[in-house]
Design a protein around this motif. Structure first.
Motif, PDB file in Angstrom:
ATOM      1  N   GLY A  24      37.348  10.127 -16.605  1.00  0.00           N
ATOM      2  CA  GLY A  24      36.100   9.365 -16.630  1.00  0.00           C
ATOM      3  C   GLY A  24      34.894  10.227 -16.890  1.00  0.00           C
TER       4      GLY A  24
ATOM      5  N   VAL B 274      37.494   1.850  -6.174  1.00  0.00           N
ATOM      6  CA  VAL B 274      38.731   2.209  -5.466  1.00  0.00           C
ATOM      7  C   VAL B 274      39.694   2.850  -6.458  1.00  0.00           C
ATOM      8  CG1 VAL B 274      38.552   0.441  -3.670  1.00  0.00           C
ATOM      9  CG2 VAL B 274      39.743  -0.107  -5.800  1.00  0.00           C
TER      10      VAL B 274
ATOM     11  N   ASP C 198      44.749   7.052  -6.468  1.00  0.00           N
ATOM     12  CA  ASP C 198      44.927   8.510  -6.370  1.00  0.00           C
ATOM     13  C   ASP C 198      43.871   9.083  -5.418  1.00  0.00           C
ATOM     14  OD1 ASP C 198      44.966  11.232  -6.654  1.00  0.00           O
ATOM     15  OD2 ASP C 198      44.793  11.232  -8.847  1.00  0.00           O
TER      16      ASP C 198
HETATM   17  N1  SAM Z   1      37.363   4.224 -14.297  1.00  0.00           N
HETATM   18  C1  SAM Z   1      37.465   5.509 -14.957  1.00  0.00           C
HETATM   19  C2  SAM Z   1      37.053   5.368 -16.426  1.00  0.00           C
HETATM   20  O1  SAM Z   1      36.837   4.233 -16.859  1.00  0.00           O
HETATM   21  O2  SAM Z   1      36.948   6.385 -17.125  1.00  0.00           O
HETATM   22  C3  SAM Z   1      38.876   6.086 -14.835  1.00  0.00           C
HETATM   23  C4  SAM Z   1      39.938   5.247 -15.527  1.00  0.00           C
HETATM   24  S1  SAM Z   1      41.528   6.058 -15.592  1.00  0.00           S
HETATM   25  C5  SAM Z   1      42.103   5.513 -17.161  1.00  0.00           C
HETATM   26  C6  SAM Z   1      42.526   5.073 -14.528  1.00  0.00           C
HETATM   27  C7  SAM Z   1      42.381   5.368 -13.036  1.00  0.00           C
HETATM   28  O3  SAM Z   1      43.053   4.315 -12.343  1.00  0.00           O
HETATM   29  C8  SAM Z   1      42.992   6.664 -12.572  1.00  0.00           C
HETATM   30  O4  SAM Z   1      42.054   7.374 -11.786  1.00  0.00           O
HETATM   31  C9  SAM Z   1      44.195   6.231 -11.736  1.00  0.00           C
HETATM   32  O5  SAM Z   1      44.432   7.068 -10.616  1.00  0.00           O
HETATM   33  C10 SAM Z   1      43.782   4.847 -11.279  1.00  0.00           C
HETATM   34  N2  SAM Z   1      44.882   3.893 -11.019  1.00  0.00           N
HETATM   35  C11 SAM Z   1      46.069   3.793 -11.666  1.00  0.00           C
HETATM   36  N3  SAM Z   1      46.778   2.772 -11.169  1.00  0.00           N
HETATM   37  C12 SAM Z   1      46.016   2.204 -10.196  1.00  0.00           C
HETATM   38  C13 SAM Z   1      46.196   1.103  -9.319  1.00  0.00           C
HETATM   39  N4  SAM Z   1      47.316   0.373  -9.318  1.00  0.00           N
HETATM   40  N5  SAM Z   1      45.185   0.813  -8.457  1.00  0.00           N
HETATM   41  C14 SAM Z   1      44.062   1.547  -8.417  1.00  0.00           C
HETATM   42  N6  SAM Z   1      43.850   2.604  -9.212  1.00  0.00           N
HETATM   43  C15 SAM Z   1      44.810   2.924 -10.097  1.00  0.00           C
END
Ligand code: SAM
Length: 273
Positions: A105, A154, A157
């Motif tokens: 992010g 939330v 990880d």
């Molecule tokens: N929100 C940020 C952005 O838009 O750049 C980060 C997105 S990143 C692609 C996905 C994030 O979702 C990761 O930090 C991962 O740990 C988290 N994640 C994956 N599966 C998830 C779940 N079931 N519930 C909550 N978070 C989750």
């Protein structure tokens, strides 16, 4: 100096940057269409990090090189910049300062930019926003900077939460305007903090999630449970080839005014409850 050169850019391989740091990289830079990771010793890198090439090169200041290559990223009314480029955010743009390399992010991935643009297109003044899969906290922080009264991020990880909190502090944001906890939706796993209990029951004004298509399909009904009637849903992390799965899930759940934005192979879908 040992360099592990991997095909790709900071944008296309953003998800692998953490893996490189975790493997012991002492620095990263993008050059041409390669990511160059600096190591003190040669390692056996497998999984997503396989396929690179080890190079022995003369010493150079990798930190200077990394800092030289990274640029501020405009997305809608927000410009995301690392701390050392805070002064380069153009006048009129809202600055969002994020230290690169700590969690997904930084704005260098198309999905993050698409989501920030979608948030930017809304009037968030006084609104409540739930950010599922917050990573660096970028989307919750963008919402807070765009006027949301309460943005709650939330992530499943736990390592991302201190990073998101540190980024929020660096941007002068504190709870409840921007607040972060380990968590997810579904299977009774979402437990909003006490201050959000009423809100969690009545639903957020906006729910944004940058995850992946299969998870959006699984969570679609749960997303709607956490949105107030008329609330805005913003979903990304969707590869073009999996878009139909997400669109079918939103139709199944009766989401209104569904629209799609695309950036290369990545899609973002918006709709209303
Ligand atoms: N929100 C940020 C952005 O838009 O750049 C980060 C997105 S990143 C692609 C996905 C994030 O979702 C990761 O930090 C991962 O740990 C988290 N994640 C994956 N599966 C998830 C779940 N079931 N519930 C909550 N978070 C989750």
């Amino acid at each position: 100096m040992l360099v592990y050169a991997l095909p790709g850019t900071l944008e296309t391989r953003e998800a692998d940057l953490d893996l490189l740091w975790e493997a012991g990289a002492t620095g990263l830079e993008e050059r041409g269409d390669q990511i160059r990771a600096y190591f003190d010793e040669r390692l056996d890198l497998s999984g997503p990090l396989a396929g690179g090439e080890w190079l022995e090169e003369a010493e150079q200041d990798w930190q200077a090189a990394f800092k030289r290559d990274i640029r501020p990223v405009p997305a809608g009314r927000i410009t995301i910049a690392p701390p050392w480029l805070a002064d380069e955010v153009p006048a009129g743009q809202v600055p969002l300062i994020i230290e690169p390399g700590m969690a997904f992010g930084t704005g260098h991935h198309a999905t993050t930019r698409l989501a920030v643009e979608a948030l930017s297109a809304l009037d968030l003044s006084g609104k409540t926003v739930l950010d599922v899969g917050t990573g660096s906290g970028v989307l919750a922080m963008a919402a807070a900077k765009l006027g949301a009264a309460l943005a709650y991020g939330v992530d499943i990880d736990p390592q991302t939460i201190p990073v998101a909190r540190e980024n929020a502090a660096q941007n002068g944001l504190s709870a409840p305007q921007a607040q972060f906890d380990e968590g997810t939706l579904g299977q009774g796993q979402f437990t909003a903090p006490a201050s959000h209990a009423v809100l969690a029951a009545q639903g957020y004004d906006v729910l944004v999630a940058n995850l992946f298509a299969e998870l959006h399909d699984l969570l679609a009904a749960t997303y709607l449970e956490h949105l107030r009637p008329g609330g805005e849903l913003i979903l990304t992390g969707i590869l073009e080839e999996r878009l139909a799965l997400v669109l079918a899930a939103l139709e199944r759940e009766g989401v209104q005014n569904v629209q799609v934005q695309q950036d290369g192979e990545w899609a973002l879908v918006t709709g209303q409850k």
